[in-house]
Design a protein around this motif. Structure first.
Motif, PDB file in Angstrom:
ATOM      1  N   TRP A   6      -9.317  -0.043   1.756  1.00 36.33           N
ATOM      2  CA  TRP A   6      -7.878  -0.111   2.000  1.00 36.33           C
ATOM      3  C   TRP A   6      -7.310  -1.529   1.912  1.00 36.33           C
ATOM      4  O   TRP A   6      -6.265  -1.825   2.472  1.00 36.33           O
ATOM      5  CB  TRP A   6      -7.513   0.504   3.370  1.00 36.33           C
ATOM      6  CG  TRP A   6      -8.199   1.787   3.692  1.00 36.33           C
ATOM      7  CD1 TRP A   6      -9.005   2.542   2.876  1.00 36.33           C
ATOM      8  CD2 TRP A   6      -8.140   2.522   4.927  1.00 36.33           C
ATOM      9  NE1 TRP A   6      -9.445   3.669   3.520  1.00 36.33           N
ATOM     10  CE2 TRP A   6      -8.938   3.677   4.785  1.00 36.33           C
ATOM     11  CE3 TRP A   6      -7.488   2.302   6.141  1.00 36.33           C
ATOM     12  CZ2 TRP A   6      -9.098   4.618   5.805  1.00 36.33           C
ATOM     13  CZ3 TRP A   6      -7.650   3.235   7.160  1.00 36.33           C
ATOM     14  CH2 TRP A   6      -8.444   4.377   6.990  1.00 36.33           C
ATOM     15  N   ASN A  47      -8.245 -10.746  11.275  1.00 36.79           N
ATOM     16  CA  ASN A  47      -8.528  -9.345  10.931  1.00 36.79           C
ATOM     17  C   ASN A  47      -7.621  -8.422  11.733  1.00 36.79           C
ATOM     18  O   ASN A  47      -6.910  -8.876  12.637  1.00 36.79           O
ATOM     19  CB  ASN A  47     -10.009  -8.996  11.150  1.00 36.79           C
ATOM     20  CG  ASN A  47     -10.408  -9.137  12.588  1.00 36.79           C
ATOM     21  OD1 ASN A  47      -9.987  -8.353  13.437  1.00 36.79           O
ATOM     22  ND2 ASN A  47     -11.205 -10.141  12.890  1.00 36.79           N
ATOM     23  N   GLY A  48      -7.650  -7.163  11.381  1.00 32.34           N
ATOM     24  CA  GLY A  48      -6.725  -6.211  11.992  1.00 32.34           C
ATOM     25  C   GLY A  48      -6.911  -6.073  13.488  1.00 32.34           C
ATOM     26  O   GLY A  48      -5.944  -6.028  14.256  1.00 32.34           O
ATOM     27  N   ALA A  49      -8.163  -5.986  13.917  1.00 33.80           N
ATOM     28  CA  ALA A  49      -8.428  -5.807  15.342  1.00 33.80           C
ATOM     29  C   ALA A  49      -7.889  -6.984  16.158  1.00 33.80           C
ATOM     30  O   ALA A  49      -7.271  -6.784  17.215  1.00 33.80           O
ATOM     31  CB  ALA A  49      -9.932  -5.628  15.586  1.00 33.80           C
ATOM     32  N   TYR A  58      -6.215   4.641  15.746  1.00 32.18           N
ATOM     33  CA  TYR A  58      -7.255   3.653  15.462  1.00 32.18           C
ATOM     34  C   TYR A  58      -6.583   2.307  15.270  1.00 32.18           C
ATOM     35  O   TYR A  58      -5.703   2.154  14.429  1.00 32.18           O
ATOM     36  CB  TYR A  58      -8.048   4.019  14.200  1.00 32.18           C
ATOM     37  CG  TYR A  58      -9.105   2.985  13.879  1.00 32.18           C
ATOM     38  CD1 TYR A  58     -10.338   3.012  14.524  1.00 32.18           C
ATOM     39  CD2 TYR A  58      -8.853   1.961  12.972  1.00 32.18           C
ATOM     40  CE1 TYR A  58     -11.293   2.043  14.261  1.00 32.18           C
ATOM     41  CE2 TYR A  58      -9.798   0.993  12.703  1.00 32.18           C
ATOM     42  CZ  TYR A  58     -11.019   1.034  13.346  1.00 32.18           C
ATOM     43  OH  TYR A  58     -11.963   0.081  13.088  1.00 32.18           O
ATOM     44  N   HIS A  59      -7.021   1.322  16.065  1.00 26.78           N
ATOM     45  CA  HIS A  59      -6.423  -0.006  15.966  1.00 26.78           C
ATOM     46  C   HIS A  59      -7.474  -1.104  15.818  1.00 26.78           C
ATOM     47  O   HIS A  59      -7.164  -2.274  16.015  1.00 26.78           O
ATOM     48  CB  HIS A  59      -5.531  -0.265  17.180  1.00 26.78           C
ATOM     49  CG  HIS A  59      -4.387   0.712  17.295  1.00 26.78           C
ATOM     50  ND1 HIS A  59      -3.306   0.676  16.448  1.00 26.78           N
ATOM     51  CD2 HIS A  59      -4.179   1.764  18.118  1.00 26.78           C
ATOM     52  CE1 HIS A  59      -2.459   1.662  16.761  1.00 26.78           C
ATOM     53  NE2 HIS A  59      -2.971   2.339  17.763  1.00 26.78           N
ATOM     54  N   GLY A  60      -8.707  -0.729  15.513  1.00 26.52           N
ATOM     55  CA  GLY A  60      -9.753  -1.731  15.335  1.00 26.52           C
ATOM     56  C   GLY A  60     -10.867  -1.531  16.350  1.00 26.52           C
ATOM     57  O   GLY A  60     -10.782  -0.663  17.223  1.00 26.52           O
ATOM     58  N   GLU A  89       0.551   3.599  14.973  1.00 29.83           N
ATOM     59  CA  GLU A  89       0.435   3.431  13.525  1.00 29.83           C
ATOM     60  C   GLU A  89       1.639   4.158  12.920  1.00 29.83           C
ATOM     61  O   GLU A  89       1.703   5.376  12.988  1.00 29.83           O
ATOM     62  CB  GLU A  89      -0.855   4.066  13.013  1.00 29.83           C
ATOM     63  CG  GLU A  89      -2.132   3.409  13.492  1.00 29.83           C
ATOM     64  CD  GLU A  89      -3.335   4.336  13.321  1.00 29.83           C
ATOM     65  OE1 GLU A  89      -3.963   4.316  12.252  1.00 29.83           O
ATOM     66  OE2 GLU A  89      -3.639   5.092  14.263  1.00 29.83           O
ATOM     67  N   ASP A 112       1.517  -0.929  14.340  1.00 36.00           N
ATOM     68  CA  ASP A 112       0.306  -1.437  13.690  1.00 36.00           C
ATOM     69  C   ASP A 112       0.348  -1.053  12.208  1.00 36.00           C
ATOM     70  O   ASP A 112       0.037   0.078  11.841  1.00 36.00           O
ATOM     71  CB  ASP A 112      -0.928  -0.850  14.392  1.00 36.00           C
ATOM     72  CG  ASP A 112      -2.232  -1.326  13.769  1.00 36.00           C
ATOM     73  OD1 ASP A 112      -2.185  -2.089  12.784  1.00 36.00           O
ATOM     74  OD2 ASP A 112      -3.311  -0.918  14.270  1.00 36.00           O
ATOM     75  N   VAL A 120      -1.492  -2.418   9.880  1.00 40.05           N
ATOM     76  CA  VAL A 120      -2.690  -2.989   9.242  1.00 40.05           C
ATOM     77  C   VAL A 120      -3.094  -2.170   8.009  1.00 40.05           C
ATOM     78  O   VAL A 120      -3.414  -2.731   6.960  1.00 40.05           O
ATOM     79  CB  VAL A 120      -3.849  -3.104  10.250  1.00 40.05           C
ATOM     80  CG1 VAL A 120      -5.171  -3.409   9.537  1.00 40.05           C
ATOM     81  CG2 VAL A 120      -3.549  -4.188  11.274  1.00 40.05           C
ATOM     82  N   ALA A 121      -3.047  -0.834   8.125  1.00 39.85           N
ATOM     83  CA  ALA A 121      -3.409   0.004   6.972  1.00 39.85           C
ATOM     84  C   ALA A 121      -2.228   0.233   6.045  1.00 39.85           C
ATOM     85  O   ALA A 121      -2.371   0.254   4.830  1.00 39.85           O
ATOM     86  CB  ALA A 121      -3.953   1.346   7.456  1.00 39.85           C
ATOM     87  N   LYS A 141      -5.384  -6.048   6.394  1.00 36.08           N
ATOM     88  CA  LYS A 141      -5.933  -5.466   5.155  1.00 36.08           C
ATOM     89  C   LYS A 141      -5.307  -5.944   3.826  1.00 36.08           C
ATOM     90  O   LYS A 141      -5.885  -6.764   3.144  1.00 36.08           O
ATOM     91  CB  LYS A 141      -5.903  -3.945   5.250  1.00 36.08           C
ATOM     92  CG  LYS A 141      -6.882  -3.432   6.316  1.00 36.08           C
ATOM     93  CD  LYS A 141      -7.104  -1.936   6.237  1.00 36.08           C
ATOM     94  CE  LYS A 141      -8.259  -1.506   7.123  1.00 36.08           C
ATOM     95  NZ  LYS A 141      -7.862  -0.842   8.364  1.00 36.08           N
TER      96      LYS A 141
END
Ligand SMILES: *Cc1c(COP(=O)(O)O)cnc(C)c1O
Length: 453
Positions: A59, A117-119, A151-153, A223, A257, A259-260, A286
């Motif tokens: 991703w 990073n995302g986390a 999911y957030h990391g 998300e 979030d 991130v994705a 990402k």
């Protein structure tokens, strides 16, 4: 050193390494792919075989591999300096990038805090939200609301706001207290309702949670539009907007979030744009560097930022940072990535690809063991079920999704599932021809695995 053979590399990998999210016992028995190079939308392994990168190298990849423009930007930066600290120093790239990012993020976001990073971007968002309330004299607001299937990391803070039992339940003793709201998972609605007659009952539930914890909630983490790692769960129209209104009404910080979803994946630059949502805090990672280097960002409104200003004695400083914050090589990749979005009109040129994807998915949706196909922009999840009528899943240990993905390797494709959800998330640079091939191969692989008697 002489170039090692595939057999030598595979033996050493299986002897010395521990791969993420991988049951190593089965890894040790599999024929593993060892990727040596990348060209455009393809990965090339040490045996010289080519695989279409159907999940954008988890991703991240946006414009393809070996994109000259990004390669050159990184090399240019390397000629100047590879790294200098961001703690007490600044550098031109990070400054220029911050302005470029703030020009494209949802309105209201006015500050960028970099990480890698995302986390960590999510950890930062959580700590900022908590400290925001602390700094303005409301320390009793410490609770976070997050969603089932979120999911957030994988760091402890990010796992605390996560909601995937399989990944997260083991670590429960380490996690901080959160309140979980239902996942907007219409196909398997936890409230037993149906959209639209439900009237977005799952969003109303969030309102109930905030009301019964009035004055105690610091933020809600979500998300936007699609719960990605939870199984590509698309929220129904109006859900995100409703969540924004509810958080506003209760004075709770909305943490989106992205991130994705950020950087074009959903067909817009950010998913929040689909429902004109302006979060108080937003995370990105990402795709931010075009999938080249680990860079992340946490964005905040001026209001959140201002709460951290004060004299030293007031101790309002945000005491957080990572050694490689705003790494100049990574930042150079980010700038080149954003320039390419503009130069190549990436978002506009996605439209025919998204249409083509939708058409191809129509055929896949009709297959006997496909329960639901969920698509937003260039993100697709295909949920496989043993029985379409009852939505009965396959037994977990059969690894049906994984077997479908393995099957596509025969067609020169690399994809990776989320349990029995087959994920397609190719680079935005995928051509219409490659996309058609991907769809046809995935259709064939699903039939080969699920319709064999
Ligand atoms: C992947 C992901 C993360 C974690 O990012 P890492 O860079 O792997 O730490 C966080 N949030 C969402 C929505 C993601 O998809």
């Amino acid at each position: 050193m002489k170039k090692p053979t595939y057999a030598q590399l595979a033996r050493m990998d299986k002897s010395y390494l521990w791969h993420p999210f991988t049951q190593m016992e089965s890894w040790e028995k599999e024929e593993i792919l060892i990727i040596e190079r990348g060209r455009g939308n393809y990965l090339i392994d040490v045996k010289g075989r080519r695989y279409l990168d159907g999940v954008s190298s988890l991703w991240t990849n946006v414009h393809g591999h070996g994109k000259r423009y990004i390669d050159a930007a990184i090399k240019g930066q390397l000629g100047r300096i590879a790294h200098s600290t961001f703690l007490g120093l600044s550098h031109p790239g990070a400054i220029v990038l911050s302005k470029m990012l703030l020009d494209i993020v949802p309105p209201g976001l006015e500050r960028v805090f970099y990480s890698d990073n995302g986390a960590t971007a999510v950890e930062i968002a959580i700590k900022m939200a908590l400290q925001y309330w602390h700094n303005i004299g409301e320390p009793q607001r410490y609770l976070f609301v997050s969603l089932d299937n979120a999911y957030h990391g994988d760091t402890i803070g990010s796992v605390s706001v996560g909601g995937i039992g399989l990944f997260h339940s083991t670590y429960k003793p380490l996690l901080f207290e959160t309140v979980k709201a239902p996942s907007p998972y219409c196909y398997r609605c936890g409230l037993g309702l149906e959209y639209p007659s439900c009237g977005l009952a799952c969003a109303r539930k969030v309102g109930d949670i905030l009301a019964s914890n009035e004055g105690k909630v610091a933020g809600l983490v979500i998300e936007p539009m699609i719960q990605a790692a939870g199984g590509f769960i698309l929220s129904p129209p109006g859900y995100l907007k409703a969540i924004e209104e509810i958080t506003k009404r209760h004075g709770v910080l909305l943490i989106a979030d992205e991130v994705a979803t950020g950087f074009g994946r959903t067909g817009r630059m950010f998913a929040c744009e689909h429902e004109h949502v302006s979060p108080d805090i937003m995370t990105a990672a990402k795709g931010i560097s075009g999938g080249y280097l680990p860079v992340a960002a946490t964005f905040t409104t001026g209001r959140v930022y201002d709460a951290f200003l004060g004299g030293y004695g007031e101790k309002k400083t945000f005491y957080h940072g990572h050694t490689y914050t705003a790494n100049p090589l990574g930042v150079a990749a980010c700038i080149a990535n954003l320039e390419l979005f503009r130069k190549e009109r990436v978002i506009r040129r996605l439209r025919p690809k998204i249409r083509l994807l939708k058409e191809g998915l129509g055929r896949i949706a009709a297959l006997e063991h496909v329960g639901e196909v969920r698509q937003i922009g260039m993100m697709t999840g295909i949920e496989l079920v043993r029985d379409r009528a009852t939505k009965e899943p396959y037994p977990f240990e059969q690894r049906t999704g994984a077997r479908v993905c393995f099957e596509t390797r025969k067609h020169g494709i690399f994809i990776r599932p989320l349990d029995d959800v087959v994920v397609l998330m190719p680079p935005l640079s995928i051509t219409e021809r490659q996309l058609s091939y991907l769809l046809k191969s995935v259709e064939g692989a699903i039939r080969a695995v699920t319709e064999q008697r």
